[in-house]
Design a protein around this motif. Structure first.
Motif: not given
Ligand code: AMP
Ligand code: MG
Length: 474
Positions: A71, A115, A255
């Motif tokens: 997404y 990422r 989330d």
């Molecule tokens: P969030 O702030 O949890 O809604 O995450 C925003 C985006 O960052 C999403 O695509 C998550 O999958 C990615 N993301 C957040 N924390 C991590 C992490 N520790 N490792 C990998 N991706 C992350």
């Protein structure tokens, strides 16, 4: 037999997700299990240890197709091309008495969407998510809910070094506004349609198949979003990161990051310390909800004319306002619809703001205003004159007074999740003491009861917690 089956999402074209396994912990440890939810899902016969092994990946379920979703989304107003489940995984789904429910793991290791991230979640943030899901559910606000937290001895780096943990959560869907944006902005209108069809077929309770099905699809998302946000406003909840990748198409709150329940009533309240502009301030949530819906409408423009988008977006305001008005009327026990009610409600909010009153406790103690001139909060001259108007207005209600007290106590919670409460439970859990977490759950799942032994949780935050900073880092 373990009733988790492959998710229908795994049948969609390959561009929608990445099929993959996940990384459990070497030394997994049970932090908490949601026995109530487990029962609701019909999983009560699966032993705790077995469930833990399944979620940790040490006990595999045959034919499962775990996947991370692709997404994108608008983050703080900017389009971000590549997001996706960077640390999440859709494990499968369960057929429960309430219909199909997604089982998702958060913090399950790296995926192609990670990422620069490590794919992990920290104990602090999964505890916060667990607590809030239960708190919101008990307030009848649609939400994802957690089934289990698995702790570990693995350290990950955030602002400081913290222990990693995994959250198993349930939700009606994990399809976000951002899933549609991903295909729209990648010039794949055919997949926007495939995804809309998927949603319409899989969530028949939400989406009608009459008339123009895509218009009805969008209409329903707009409606559910407006209702959800009205519920947030009525309960003083501030989500903190209303990016379009955090918006469920079924209007479920999910989330959870740096959320907060407002304590002293302050429309400009911003729970997220990383949100310097206050984009997601409490008072902006209704507008941001609409902004997000319009972003979704744009992503659906291969299926919907601009006129149709505009017409449907216009329904948002009315649904939001009427839902919020209904919720406030319940909080004040105003069954008859009187022209002066809006002024009465606004008058109370104005007093709360100018006198910095605790939002939750002011409403909770309003039952005393049915008979007394003052309540613990409303003791200033202006507040006393408001109480006189409130009492006058109450004379037009036919409900007997004891019934009024009961119904007000059923909608004005005594207990909400104040940030310091979560913090105390987290501090203890980081020292492997999970008892505070269990106690908090017992309180938050019964927010309308008096719970004499837990009075202290109804108090405003102690001084040390005034400066607790909650940021996006999780
Ligand atoms: P969030 O702030 O949890 O809604 O995450 C925003 C985006 O960052 C999403 O695509 C998550 O999958 C990615 N993301 C957040 N924390 C991590 C992490 N520790 N490792 C990998 N991706 C992350
Ligand atoms: Mg997210």
């Amino acid at each position: 037999m373990i009733p988790i089956k492959p998710h229908a999402y795994a049948e969609l074209p390959q561009e929608f997700y990445n099929l993959q396994n996940w990384q459990g912990f070497n030394n997994p440890m049970l932090v908490i299990e949601n026995t109530q939810l487990k029962e609701e899902l019909g999983l009560e016969n699966i032993e705790q240890q077995k469930l833990l092994s399944i979620f940790n990946g040490s006990l595999s379920i045959k034919n499962l197709k775990p996947l991370s979703m692709a997404y994108s989304g608008h983050q703080f107003g900017q389009y971000v091309e590549q997001l996706g489940d960077g640390r999440g995984l859709l494990l499968g789904e369960i057929e429960s008495s309430k219909g199909l429910v997604d089982i998702h793991l958060k913090g399950a290791g790296k995926t192609p969407y990670s990422r620069f991230g490590d794919g992990r979640a920290v104990l602090r943030s999964v505890i916060r998510e667990y607590l809030c899901g239960e708190a919101m559910h008990a307030l009848s606000i649609p939400t994802s809910r957690a089934l289990m937290i698995i702790g570990s001895d693995e350290m990950v780096l955030r602002e400081k070094s913290e222990t990693a943990a995994m959250l198993a959560r349930t939700a009606k869907t994990h399809v976000r506004f951002g899933n549609f944006e991903y295909f729209h902005y990648n010039n794949k209108p055919e997949y926007v349609k495939v995804l809309a069809d998927f949603c319409i077929n899989n969530y028949p309770a939400y989406f009608s198949r009459t008339k123009n099905i895509y218009e009805e699809f969008f209409r329903s998302v707009v409606k559910q979003t407006a209702i959800m946000i009205a519920q947030w406003q009525a309960s003083g909840f501030n989500h903190g990161v209303m990016n379009t990748d955090n918006m469920s198409i079924l209007g479920e709150t999910f989330d959870y990051g740096p959320y907060g329940f407002m304590e002293d009533y302050l429309p400009a309240y911003v729970c997220n310390h990383s949100d310097h502009q206050g984009r997601y301030a409490f008072k902006n949530q209704p507008y941001i909800g609409l902004w997000n819906c319009s972003a979704l409408g744009h992503a659906l423009s291969s299926l919907l004319s601009e006129e149709a988008q505009g017409e449907i977006l216009q329904t948002y305001e009315e649904i939001f306002q009427s839902t919020l008005a209904k919720l406030f009327r319940k909080k004040l026990c105003l069954e008859q619809d009187q022209s002066e009610d809006a002024t009465l409600i606004q008058g109370l909010l104005d007093i709360m703001e100018s006198e910095k009153l605790d939002y939750t406790n002011t409403f909770r103690n309003l039952t005393q205003a049915l008979t007394n001139e003052i309540t613990p909060e409303l003791d200033s001259d202006i507040a006393k004159s408001w109480i006189v108007s409130f009492q006058e207005r109450q004379t037009k209600e036919v409900t007997p007074e004891d019934k009024k007290v009961i119904s007000m106590n059923q909608v004005n919670p005594k207990f909400i999740l104040r940030n310091y409460m979560a913090q105390e439970a987290i501090d203890a859990a980081e020292d492997s003491d999970f008892s505070k977490l269990e106690t908090l759950i017992a309180v938050l799942t019964n927010p309308f009861e008096e719970l004499e032994e837990h009075q202290k949780f109804a108090n405003k935050s102690p001084a040390w917690a005034q400066d607790l900073e909650i940021s996006c880092s999780s």
